[in-house]
Design a protein around this motif. Structure first.
Motif, PDB file in Angstrom:
ATOM      1  N   LYS A  85       0.853  -1.190   0.000  1.00 18.57           N
ATOM      2  CA  LYS A  85       0.000   0.000   0.000  1.00 18.57           C
ATOM      3  C   LYS A  85       0.889   1.240   0.000  1.00 18.57           C
ATOM      4  N   PHE A  86       0.576   2.154  -0.924  1.00 16.21           N
ATOM      5  CA  PHE A  86       1.318   3.407  -1.036  1.00 16.21           C
ATOM      6  C   PHE A  86       0.451   4.563  -0.537  1.00 16.21           C
ATOM      7  N   LEU A  87       1.071   5.451   0.212  1.00 15.24           N
ATOM      8  CA  LEU A  87       0.445   6.728   0.543  1.00 15.24           C
ATOM      9  C   LEU A  87       1.184   7.796  -0.250  1.00 15.24           C
ATOM     10  N   TRP A  88       0.437   8.540  -1.083  1.00 16.46           N
ATOM     11  CA  TRP A  88       1.026   9.561  -1.948  1.00 16.46           C
ATOM     12  C   TRP A  88       0.574  10.950  -1.516  1.00 16.46           C
ATOM     13  N   LYS A  89       1.467  11.912  -1.636  1.00 17.29           N
ATOM     14  CA  LYS A  89       1.098  13.314  -1.443  1.00 17.29           C
ATOM     15  C   LYS A  89       1.043  13.977  -2.814  1.00 17.29           C
ATOM     16  N   LEU A  90      -0.060  14.684  -3.092  1.00 21.92           N
ATOM     17  CA  LEU A  90      -0.211  15.402  -4.346  1.00 21.92           C
ATOM     18  C   LEU A  90       0.403  16.791  -4.224  1.00 21.92           C
TER      19      LEU A  90
ATOM     20  N   LEU B 207      -3.789  13.912   0.078  1.00 20.47           N
ATOM     21  CA  LEU B 207      -3.237  12.560   0.210  1.00 20.47           C
ATOM     22  C   LEU B 207      -4.160  11.542  -0.447  1.00 20.47           C
ATOM     23  N   VAL B 208      -3.563  10.575  -1.123  1.00 21.56           N
ATOM     24  CA  VAL B 208      -4.321   9.477  -1.716  1.00 21.56           C
ATOM     25  C   VAL B 208      -3.528   8.188  -1.510  1.00 21.56           C
ATOM     26  N   GLU B 209      -4.205   7.076  -1.697  1.00 14.99           N
ATOM     27  CA  GLU B 209      -3.560   5.775  -1.546  1.00 14.99           C
ATOM     28  C   GLU B 209      -3.826   4.916  -2.773  1.00 14.99           C
ATOM     29  N   SER B 210      -2.919   3.990  -3.025  1.00 22.57           N
ATOM     30  CA  SER B 210      -3.139   2.946  -4.022  1.00 22.57           C
ATOM     31  C   SER B 210      -2.535   1.656  -3.481  1.00 22.57           C
ATOM     32  N   VAL B 211      -3.032   0.523  -3.979  1.00 22.96           N
ATOM     33  CA  VAL B 211      -2.624  -0.785  -3.448  1.00 22.96           C
ATOM     34  C   VAL B 211      -2.212  -1.693  -4.605  1.00 22.96           C
TER      35      VAL B 211
ATOM     36  N   ILE C   9       0.205   4.167 -11.799  1.00 21.26           N
ATOM     37  CA  ILE C   9       0.601   2.950 -12.506  1.00 21.26           C
ATOM     38  C   ILE C   9       2.082   2.996 -12.845  1.00 21.26           C
ATOM     39  N   VAL C  10       2.532   4.123 -13.368  1.00 14.86           N
ATOM     40  CA  VAL C  10       3.934   4.258 -13.752  1.00 14.86           C
ATOM     41  C   VAL C  10       4.837   4.062 -12.537  1.00 14.86           C
ATOM     42  N   GLN C  11       4.472   4.676 -11.425  1.00 17.11           N
ATOM     43  CA  GLN C  11       5.305   4.525 -10.228  1.00 17.11           C
ATOM     44  C   GLN C  11       5.252   3.098  -9.693  1.00 17.11           C
ATOM     45  N   ALA C  12       4.083   2.448  -9.792  1.00 21.12           N
ATOM     46  CA  ALA C  12       3.997   1.041  -9.373  1.00 21.12           C
ATOM     47  C   ALA C  12       4.881   0.166 -10.253  1.00 21.12           C
ATOM     48  N   ASN C  13       4.885   0.417 -11.560  1.00 22.72           N
ATOM     49  CA  ASN C  13       5.750  -0.352 -12.457  1.00 22.72           C
ATOM     50  C   ASN C  13       7.223  -0.160 -12.108  1.00 22.72           C
ATOM     51  N   ARG C  14       7.564   1.057 -11.724  1.00 22.82           N
ATOM     52  CA  ARG C  14       8.948   1.340 -11.340  1.00 22.82           C
ATOM     53  C   ARG C  14       9.324   0.548 -10.087  1.00 22.82           C
ATOM     54  N   VAL C  15       8.398   0.458  -9.143  1.00 23.51           N
ATOM     55  CA  VAL C  15       8.632  -0.299  -7.911  1.00 23.51           C
ATOM     56  C   VAL C  15       8.808  -1.781  -8.220  1.00 23.51           C
ATOM     57  N   ILE C  16       7.944  -2.318  -9.095  1.00 25.23           N
ATOM     58  CA  ILE C  16       8.059  -3.731  -9.475  1.00 25.23           C
ATOM     59  C   ILE C  16       9.410  -4.001 -10.136  1.00 25.23           C
ATOM     60  N   ALA C  17       9.796  -3.101 -11.046  1.00 25.47           N
ATOM     61  CA  ALA C  17      11.063  -3.271 -11.760  1.00 25.47           C
ATOM     62  C   ALA C  17      12.263  -3.226 -10.823  1.00 25.47           C
ATOM     63  N   SER C  18      12.108  -2.562  -9.678  1.00 21.55           N
ATOM     64  CA  SER C  18      13.208  -2.474  -8.718  1.00 21.55           C
ATOM     65  C   SER C  18      13.365  -3.752  -7.896  1.00 21.55           C
ATOM     66  N   GLY C  19      12.403  -4.701  -8.063  1.00 17.81           N
ATOM     67  CA  GLY C  19      12.496  -5.967  -7.350  1.00 17.81           C
ATOM     68  C   GLY C  19      11.565  -6.097  -6.174  1.00 17.81           C
ATOM     69  N   ALA C  20      10.730  -5.084  -5.929  1.00 16.63           N
ATOM     70  CA  ALA C  20       9.759  -5.170  -4.836  1.00 16.63           C
ATOM     71  C   ALA C  20       8.590  -6.058  -5.262  1.00 16.63           C
ATOM     72  N   LEU C  21       7.608  -6.202  -4.399  1.00 15.23           N
ATOM     73  CA  LEU C  21       6.390  -7.003  -4.611  1.00 15.23           C
ATOM     74  C   LEU C  21       6.682  -8.500  -4.637  1.00 15.23           C
ATOM     75  N   GLY C  22       7.562  -8.947  -3.776  1.00 12.88           N
ATOM     76  CA  GLY C  22       7.802 -10.377  -3.669  1.00 12.88           C
ATOM     77  C   GLY C  22       8.433 -10.935  -4.937  1.00 12.88           C
TER      78      GLY C  22
ATOM     79  N   GLN D   1       4.204 -10.849 -17.238  1.00 17.46           N
ATOM     80  CA  GLN D   1       5.173  -9.764 -17.285  1.00 17.46           C
ATOM     81  C   GLN D   1       5.313  -9.114 -15.917  1.00 17.46           C
ATOM     82  N   GLU D   2       6.476  -8.564 -15.654  1.00 17.80           N
ATOM     83  CA  GLU D   2       6.718  -7.901 -14.373  1.00 17.80           C
ATOM     84  C   GLU D   2       6.329  -6.427 -14.461  1.00 17.80           C
ATOM     85  N   ARG D   3       5.058  -6.213 -14.659  1.00 20.84           N
ATOM     86  CA  ARG D   3       4.492  -4.872 -14.631  1.00 20.84           C
ATOM     87  C   ARG D   3       3.011  -5.006 -14.302  1.00 20.84           C
ATOM     88  N   VAL D   4       2.366  -3.910 -14.000  1.00 22.51           N
ATOM     89  CA  VAL D   4       0.930  -3.940 -13.692  1.00 22.51           C
ATOM     90  C   VAL D   4       0.175  -4.412 -14.935  1.00 22.51           C
ATOM     91  N   SER D   5      -0.631  -5.450 -14.768  1.00 23.44           N
ATOM     92  CA  SER D   5      -1.426  -5.975 -15.880  1.00 23.44           C
ATOM     93  C   SER D   5      -2.906  -5.666 -15.727  1.00 23.44           C
TER      94      SER D   5
END
Length: 410
Positions: free
Chosen positions: A131-136, A141-145, A190-203, A212-216
């Motif tokens: 879960k991400f907490l983002w500041k605009l 503040l908003v969240e995404s999961v 989505i773009v930031q989530a893809n960046r996180v996945i590419a860094s090796g996070a999300l198990g 694929q290792e990106r948001v589908s």
């Protein structure tokens, strides 16, 4: 604490009184804003606030050239920039070596201004849920999961900061509506989530998982009522499905747009020609309870919402999902399962699928999920009536990241 009342029986001979306990909807620890008529207030218009800076994802590809000219650059440079953002998920000028060094930082600053700043990140489910907490830009503040499942990676995105639908059981609804999010703010999740996945996070990906290792998959089930921010979510959806480098190249069929029942907007969505999955958050099949549980039901009743959902199927051929939060002693009675099945079958067969969701309580809440035997009986009755039904797998409860729990606590 809500009073115990006898279950009110609809005037339908096929449904028999059960004598089951009936809890009425009530807020806990907060007061719903109400109008002079005593009804919960609904916020459809976004409050006036400073707009976020214009971003590449706010623009249609045919507008890129004009924006580049404003910056004193040739139009093809923007396409190069878009490739970096949409396919490599980067906003770092140092990584864009195909762009000339002179003017590169100015181009990035002008076309990819920062929109979401990560405030906090929480993980659960052995690292498979984040879960991400983002500041605009304006401090909202908003969240995404982000969730890894076998064969897919799903991101639950927010479309508004807060929500104006004022549902008493939803943590987001307690906040009211701060403002609509821009199309780019939606896409940037989505773009930031893809960046996180590419860094090796999300198990780690399982050995037999060839996805694929990106948001589908995208579900518009984060903060906000998506159809109350219609123009911007549709701009975001068009960017999601546009082929690279004009967009993220996602499948429209893997994008789910949900609503509590804004009937005119459902009609607009059906006419878009983009085959997204449509989900109606119903939560009660009878107007008596739904008026209290989902305040927008005072505008558009159950039958109107279901008619619009059926029309969506007729125009798109896409099966509709009915979301139904199972709340103990409130909406989980057997006769309500029968009534729901009856209403769905009245509109035909093969057009709908029901997703019961055991309620995800907010901290300290007396509202809770239905008992397991009650959940099973609710599902049994729907299936016996020929309604395809699947209990939703809830993720992120331990980090308040499941449906109805997003509340932007810093």
């Amino acid at each position: 604490m809500p009073a115990d009342l006898e279950t009110a029986e609809p005037a339908r001979p096929a449904i028999r009184r059960t004598g089951a306990r009936q809890v009425r909807p009530a807020t806990e620890g907060w007061q719903q804003q109400k109008g002079a008529d005593g009804r919960p207030l609904l916020q459809f218009a976004s409050p006036k606030r400073g707009k976020p800076p214009v971003h590449l994802a706010d623009l249609k590809p045919e507008e890129w050239k004009g924006k580049a000219e404003e910056l004193g650059l040739p139009g093809f440079r923007v396409k190069q920039l878009a490739r970096h953002y949409y396919t490599r998920w980067t906003t770092d000028p140092a990584e864009m070596t195909d762009l000339p060094a002179a003017g590169r930082e100015e181009l990035v600053a002008g076309m990819l201004p920062p929109l979401l700043t990560e405030v906090k990140r929480l993980e659960t489910d052995r690292g498979d849920t984040i879960k991400f907490l983002w500041k605009l830009h304006d401090g909202a503040l908003v969240e995404s999961v982000l969730m890894r499942y076998p064969g897919r990676i799903t991101l639950c995105v927010s479309s508004q900061a807060g929500c104006g639908m004022n549902c008493p059981f939803c943590a987001t609804g307690q906040q009211g509506l701060t403002r609509n999010m821009s199309a780019a703010e939606i896409v940037d999740q989505i773009v930031q989530a893809n960046r996180v996945i590419a860094s090796g996070a999300l198990g780690g990906k399982k050995r037999d998982d060839h996805s694929q290792e990106r948001v589908s998959n995208i579900v518009f089930m984060g903060m906000g009522e998506p159809l109350a921010n219609y123009a911007r979510i549709m701009q975001a959806v068009r960017t999601m499905v546009a082929p690279a480098p004009n967009g993220l190249g996602m499948s429209a069929r893997n994008i789910t747009v949900s609503t509590v029942g804004l009937v005119p907007a459902i009609g607009k969505l059906a006419n878009e020609g983009i085959p997204v999955t449509f989900a109606l958050s119903l939560h009660a099949p009878d107007d008596g309870l739904r008026d209290e549980l989902i305040p927008v039901n005072s505008r558009w009743k159950v039958d109107e919402a279901l008619d619009a959902a059926r029309d969506y199927f007729d125009k798109t051929g896409r099966r509709v999902s009915i979301e139904y939060a199972l709340i103990k002693d409130m909406n989980d009675h057997g006769w309500r399962a029968d009534l729901l099945a009856e209403k769905l079958n009245e509109r035909g067969h093969g057009w709908v699928h029901v997703n019961p969701i055991p309620l995800n309580p907010t901290p300290g809440s007396i509202w809770t999920a239905s008992d397991l035997d009650v959940q099973r009986e609710f599902v049994r009755r729907l299936e016996a009536a020929g309604i395809p039904t699947t209990i939703r797998d809830t993720r992120g409860k331990e980090i308040d990241g499941a449906c109805g729990q997003l509340a932007t606590e810093g």
